[in-house]
Design an enzyme around this catalytic site. Structure first.
Site, PDB file in Angstrom:
ATOM      1  CD  GLU A 152       4.224   0.871   7.031  1.00  0.00           C
ATOM      2  OE1 GLU A 152       4.951   1.211   7.975  1.00  0.00           O
ATOM      3  OE2 GLU A 152       3.902   1.673   6.122  1.00  0.00           O
ATOM      4  CG  ASP A 167      -0.186   0.096   2.552  1.00  0.00           C
ATOM      5  OD1 ASP A 167       0.852  -0.591   2.687  1.00  0.00           O
ATOM      6  OD2 ASP A 167      -0.614   0.841   3.449  1.00  0.00           O
TER       7      ASP A 167
HETATM    8  N1  BES Z   1       8.765   3.164   5.303  1.00  0.00           N
HETATM    9  C1  BES Z   1       8.127   3.878   6.348  1.00  0.00           C
HETATM   10  C2  BES Z   1       8.874   3.754   7.673  1.00  0.00           C
HETATM   11  C3  BES Z   1      10.152   4.540   7.699  1.00  0.00           C
HETATM   12  C4  BES Z   1      10.091   5.915   7.717  1.00  0.00           C
HETATM   13  C5  BES Z   1      11.376   3.896   7.703  1.00  0.00           C
HETATM   14  C6  BES Z   1      11.263   6.655   7.736  1.00  0.00           C
HETATM   15  C7  BES Z   1      12.533   4.629   7.720  1.00  0.00           C
HETATM   16  C8  BES Z   1      12.471   6.015   7.722  1.00  0.00           C
HETATM   17  C9  BES Z   1       6.717   3.366   6.523  1.00  0.00           C
HETATM   18  O1  BES Z   1       6.081   3.115   5.295  1.00  0.00           O
HETATM   19  C10 BES Z   1       5.872   4.438   7.185  1.00  0.00           C
HETATM   20  O2  BES Z   1       5.651   5.447   6.583  1.00  0.00           O
HETATM   21  N2  BES Z   1       5.390   4.153   8.380  1.00  0.00           N
HETATM   22  C11 BES Z   1       4.448   4.986   9.042  1.00  0.00           C
HETATM   23  C12 BES Z   1       3.798   4.119  10.078  1.00  0.00           C
HETATM   24  C13 BES Z   1       2.579   4.702  10.728  1.00  0.00           C
HETATM   25  C14 BES Z   1       1.450   4.894   9.757  1.00  0.00           C
HETATM   26  C15 BES Z   1       2.146   3.791  11.848  1.00  0.00           C
HETATM   27  C16 BES Z   1       5.139   6.168   9.664  1.00  0.00           C
HETATM   28  O3  BES Z   1       6.303   6.075  10.096  1.00  0.00           O
HETATM   29  O4  BES Z   1       4.520   7.232   9.709  1.00  0.00           O
HETATM   30 MN    MN Z   2       7.244   2.070   4.044  1.00  0.00          MN
HETATM   31 MN    MN Z   3       5.448   5.020   4.421  1.00  0.00          MN
END
Ligand code: BES
Ligand code: MN
Ligand code: MN
Length: 488
Positions: free
Chosen positions: A178, A111
């Protein structure tokens, strides 16, 4: 780096047939990413939900074509934007069951975040655009997280096309929620710890980015998240400010006053008890941040402005990686259109979140937030009503880098990029990471594909062709190094 120059930039060590195949078949692999990007699988918007399902089906078909056994696990219904919609499936499966080989579990999410051309994109976000001059591949999801998932498909195909046996057994866990809270995934992973994932030796997640634009990294920590909604309501309907201004308590005024008590412009969180839960910094640990190959200028370029809170590199890094942060995201129900509407909004819902670090726990943070906001609201002396809700919570995660999983990824990175990776903790969150570590009791490692300036979640998200292609080689090389790593 123009894509045609790519193969020449590679070191001889990575001329394994599978890696060569990846480099020789760039166009085909770029077309695979294009297909994925052009399915707008936005999980947070009910109207896009059929597209998320279409993306899940597309990915399942691709994996099955490559010989994987995949179960598409239905996750049940969900209420979103006032509608009942079906949650996208989690793809659970395997490729290879050789008892002599190690088994690596791969996680990714199919997603993406929402995106509109009108947000300021140069190209349509869901139309894949290759800029031949710069070698950049534009489109929502190109780096987060479709590029990396395509990377795994590329690795599998490259092995098959070059008659190379995969060095490890693979397990898959690819989800479609996610970006919207991974609903139901924790229960699934806990259950599969005794089932599909029982024989897993280590976990690899490719859903992170280099810190800057030149040095690869391996990530051993992520922040957790506690996301809050704060509703303030009073009047039964929106009111004319000329008729009722200075007559009623205004919910928007109350909300602004309340939100002004959350955090300072320097990022200090004002909620009592929150900072006290942060594990103290040792001199030893501070040194870890000083050796990371990044400059404040790199941050400024990714940010697009000279607006960092600190000018000190280690402080900037720690602000992102090892301290909590509180961000205010938006207000539902507020007047946000152009023009000068003279309205008193009857009820508003503010959203903010706190990124959590060890030893902060979302439930404990929720208690502290609830207590503090109620007390501060009392002090306002308003007749409006307040409701505070934690919408989602995820715990922080930190792994040990002293493990063959990390050593394998380090070697792979050195082979492909000719550089030693930085070890980073990340400011973002992937809530399921800690569940993998705890439920499977195995090492989890984050191996990135994209760069720090890719613009994940932002406008003009891209991945560089070199990162996509050599990043795919890195993922493959990692599997070979993992297979070779001595058992511990
Ligand atoms: N890929 C990201 C996580 C991430 C962000 C890894 C920055 C390394 C550096 C992931 O897709 C993401 O955006 N996660 C969300 C999770 C939330 C919706 C619970 C986030 O970090 O905001
Ligand atoms: Mn991600
Ligand atoms: Mn993300």
């Amino acid at each position: 780096m123009p894509s045609t120059k790519l193969a020449e930039s590679c070191t001889s060590a990575q001329r394994k047939p599978f890696a060569k195949w990846i480099q020789d078949n760039q166009d085909k692999l770029i077309a695979r990413l294009a297909e994925a990007v052009e399915i707008p699988s936005v999980s947070g918007d009910a109207s896009y939900r059929p597209e998320v399902h279409r993306m899940g089906k597309w990915l399942q078909d691709e994996l099955v074509k490559l010989g994987a056994e995949i179960r598409s696990v239905p996750m049940g219904p969900q209420t979103l934007d006032g509608q009942t919609v079906e949650l996208p499936p989690v793809l659970v499966g395997s490729l290879g069951k050789d008892p002599k080989k190690k088994t690596i579990l791969l996680y990714g999410h199919y997603d993406v975040q929402p995106a509109l051309l009108s947000d300021g994109w140069k190209y349509e976000p869901f139309k894949f655009t290759e800029d031949k001059e710069t070698g950049r591949l534009y489109g929502r999801g190109s780096t987060d997280d479709k590029g990396p998932i395509m990377g795994w498909l590329n690795v599998i195909e490259a092995h098959q096309k070059t008659d190379t046996e995969l060095p490890v057994n693979l397990k898959f866990c690819f989800e479609g929620m996610e970006e919207s809270g991974s609903e139901g995934l924790e229960e699934l992973v806990v259950k599969e710890a005794q089932g599909e994932f029982a024989d897993v030796d280590a976990v690899c997640i490719s859903d992170n980015y280099w810190l800057g634009t030149t040095t690869p990294c391996l990530t051993y920590g992520l922040r957790g998240l506690a996301y809050f909604s704060v509703s303030v309501s009073g009047p039964g309907a929106d009111l004319h400010s000329g008729v009722f201004g200075n007559v009623v308590h205004e919910p928007m005024t109350d909300l602004f006053l309340l939100f002004s008590k959350l955090v300072t412009p320097k990022g200090e969180i004002l909620i009592p008890g929150i900072n006290e839960m942060v594990a103290p910094l040792t001199e030893e640990e501070r040194k870890l941040y000083e050796v990371i190959d990044v400059t404040v200028a790199d941050f400024e370029s990714a940010i697009g402005g000279k607006v960092t809170i600190s000018e000190d590199k280690a402080e900037v890094l720690m602000g992102r990686m090892r301290y909590p942060s509180l961000s205010i995201h938006g207000i539902e129900g507020a007047f946000s259109a152009q023009g000068a509407k003279t309205v008193i909004p009857a009820s508003v819902k503010g959203k903010f979140s706190i990124r959590l670090v060890p030893d902060q726990d979302p439930d404990r943070v929720n208690e502290l937030v609830q207590k503090y906001l109620k007390e501060e609201f009392e002090k306002l002396g308003t007749k409006s009503t307040l409701k505070v809700e934690m919408l989602s919570g995820g715990k922080p995660w930190v792994a040990s880098i002293d493990h063959w999983n990390f050593r394998a990824a380090k070697k792979a990175t050195e082979t492909v990029w000719g550089k030693t990776p930085d070890y980073t903790r990340e400011g973002g969150s992937i809530p399921i990471t800690l569940t993998f570590a705890e439920a499977l009791k195995k090492n989890v490692m984050l191996l990135p594909m994209g760069r720090g300036d890719d613009g994940a979640h932002s406008t003009n998200e891209k991945i560089d062709t070199s990162n996509y292609i050599l990043g795919s080689c890195t993922l493959g090389e990692y599997l070979h190094e993992a297979a070779a790593a001595a058992e511990e």
